[in-house]
Design an enzyme around this catalytic site. Structure first.
Site, mmCIF file in Angstrom:
data_model
loop_
_atom_site.group_PDB
_atom_site.id
_atom_site.type_symbol
_atom_site.label_atom_id
_atom_site.label_comp_id
_atom_site.label_asym_id
_atom_site.label_seq_id
_atom_site.Cartn_x
_atom_site.Cartn_y
_atom_site.Cartn_z
ATOM 1 N N HIS A 64 42.523 -67.333 -87.596
ATOM 2 C CA HIS A 64 42.394 -66.829 -86.220
ATOM 3 C C HIS A 64 43.712 -67.128 -85.504
ATOM 4 C CE1 HIS A 64 37.896 -66.649 -86.488
ATOM 5 N NE2 HIS A 64 38.075 -67.680 -87.308
ATOM 6 N N HIS A 181 30.085 -64.074 -90.949
ATOM 7 C CA HIS A 181 29.808 -65.405 -90.410
ATOM 8 C C HIS A 181 28.288 -65.488 -90.324
ATOM 9 C CE1 HIS A 181 30.635 -68.866 -87.548
ATOM 10 N NE2 HIS A 181 29.324 -68.717 -87.506
ATOM 11 N N ASP A 306 39.970 -70.824 -92.364
ATOM 12 C CA ASP A 306 39.348 -70.647 -91.047
ATOM 13 C C ASP A 306 40.183 -71.340 -89.972
ATOM 14 O OD1 ASP A 306 37.658 -69.924 -89.023
ATOM 15 O OD2 ASP A 306 36.001 -71.201 -89.633
ATOM 16 N N HIS A 310 42.571 -74.592 -81.177
ATOM 17 C CA HIS A 310 42.293 -74.816 -79.760
ATOM 18 C C HIS A 310 43.159 -76.009 -79.367
ATOM 19 C CE1 HIS A 310 38.753 -72.180 -79.924
ATOM 20 N NE2 HIS A 310 38.406 -72.810 -81.029
#
Ligand code: DOR
Length: 443
Positions: A64, A181, A306, A310
């Protein structure tokens, strides 16, 4: 020898389809054109891999990178920079950006953004939604698209296909593999009261429990069979799902993550708190043991990171206002080599999970093996190097790893992409020249 090459790699132990061989590799115009003794060949550049092991380029099929959207966490440049520093040659990037990647225009926009800025080769998932289900057959074929991603449980972002009717609509359209997912959103909603007013981070795996995962995967497999559609179940975390998936290998491939293979509850939550919070959650040792058994049994087809960055400030919010996700694209290779050094799996299994597996599942053209006619992508590793993973090595804008301070044996020494040495001994060699990965038409 009269051939000329752009790059010749000499003196390495090379992981070929026949196993580890001491051979030179010649790359021309981005493609491997010779394996064998290339002493005396003309080469614009030579890489001496003495003492090192040359693997096929590692493909991370789940990252991501947040662009467009919350690029304070990551963008396509910083994300792929971390990837090459960690020995990764290609990434497949997830659609839960802002806006989500649900149309042909948004897929094309990501390819444009990555061109000239991505250090690795790249491809993008199209996000499935109830609104675009009928168009997925067209969308999965947009150049630079690796396939469809469906969130059956809510996670970071707004993408969600929760109910059977819409899951069936998604599975009905298109032909390529649908990645999923798999967490049951109805059960997540029912159980949200467990944590909603604040709870200990260890409650994360209680809220998003085993039944949440099993229910969703059971529903998915039934619907996939009815639709005669192959699915790729991402980040499997439970012993129960490994057993179920082992009975459904004709339609389902399986990804597991280094996080779930390395950390276990409750220790990870005691030590890392919300910095161990991710979806689906890190669970108890018995599940980790089952994931390793799934690797040994061949039920697991590939490992992705994955990578879900953050910032530290965001992660430090009180649970459950803290976002879910761990960085990972840079640490997959050292972690898996370290597991190999500890006897958890063989080099053959590492290569199948990190290189050949993703190429096979998605039908990536020219990737996943060291062979004549394949792209000159190599992850050069030192299987004996003793190093420590630290936050200051992490290129991600998030600038942290759950493995800070971990001593490992095994390290990526060079990342070579289509014959260009993009990383060597931890140093980058720009400019970024990543290209879209190509996929088989018919998979
Ligand atoms: O923990 C997670 N973080 N799981 C996901 O499915 C999404 C990811 C993210 O994008 O932050």
């Amino acid at each position: 020898m009269t051939d000329t090459f752009d790059l010749v790699i000499t003196n390495g132990a090379v992981f070929t389809p026949g196993g580890l061989v001491n051979t030179d590799i010649g790359v021309r115009h981005g493609v491997t054109t010779a394996l064998g003794n290339l002493r005396g060949a003309k080469a614009a550049e030579t890489y001496d891999a003495k003492g090192l092991t040359v693997l096929p380029g590692v493909i991370d099929e789940q990252v991501h990178f947040r662009e467009p959207g919350p690029i304070h966490k990551e963008d396509l440049e910083s994300g792929t920079r971390g990837a090459v520093l960690g020995g990764v040659t290609a990434v497949f990037e997830m659609p839960n950006t802002d806006p989500p990647t649900t149309t042909a225009e948004r897929l094309a926009d990501k390819v444009t953004r990555a061109t000239g800025r991505a250090w690795t080769d790249f491809a993008f998932y199209v996000g499935a939604s109830p609104e675009n289900a009928e168009e997925l057959g067209t969308l999965e074929r947009v150049p630079g698209c690796c396939g469809i991603k469906m969130f059956m449980g809510s996670s970071t972002g707004s993408l969600l296909v929760a109910d059977d009717e819409n899951v069936a609509r998604v599975l009905k359209h298109g032909h390529r593999r649908v990645t999923v997912h798999s967490e049951d959103d109805m059960r997540l909603t029912e159980r949200a009261a467990l944590v909603k007013d604040g709870a200990d981070p260890s409650m994360h795996s209680e809220w998003r429990d085993v039944e949440t995962a099993v229910r969703s995967t059971t529903r998915l497999l039934k619907l996939a069979r009815a639709a005669r559609r192959r699915v790729h179940v991402l980040h499997v975390t439970t012993a129960e799902e490994i057993a179920i998936l082992g009975r459904n290998k004709d339609i389902a491939t399986v990804e597991v993550l280094p996080q779930h293979l390395t950390l276990a509850a409750p220790e990870c939550y005691q030590r890392l708190g919300t910095f161990a919070q991710m979806n689906p959650p890190i669970r108890e040792q018995r599940h980790q043991d089952a994931l390793w058994a799934g690797i040994a049994a061949g039920i697991v087809d590939c490992i992705g990171s994955d990578h879900a960055p953050h910032t530290k400030e965001e992660k430090a919010r009180p649970y459950p206002r803290s976002p879910s996700g761990l960085t990972g694209v840079q640490t997959t290779v050292p972690l898996m080599l370290n597991h190999m050094a500890n006897g958890k799996l063989t080099l053959e299994r590492v290569v199948d999970l990190l290189c050949a597996g993703p190429a096979r599942i998605f039908g990536a053209v020219g990737k996943g093996r060291v062979a004549v006619g394949y792209d000159g992508d190599f992850t050069v590793v030192d299987l004996k190097a003793k190093k420590t993973i630290t936050n200051d090595w992490i290129a991600s804008r998030a600038a942290w790893t759950a493995f800070d301070g971990m001593a490992v044996t095994g390290w990526p020494m060079a990342t070579i992409i289509r014959g260009r040495i993009v990383m060597r001994d931890g140093e980058l060699n720009g400019p970024p020249q990543g290209q879209p990965v190509r996929f088989l038409e018919t998979l």
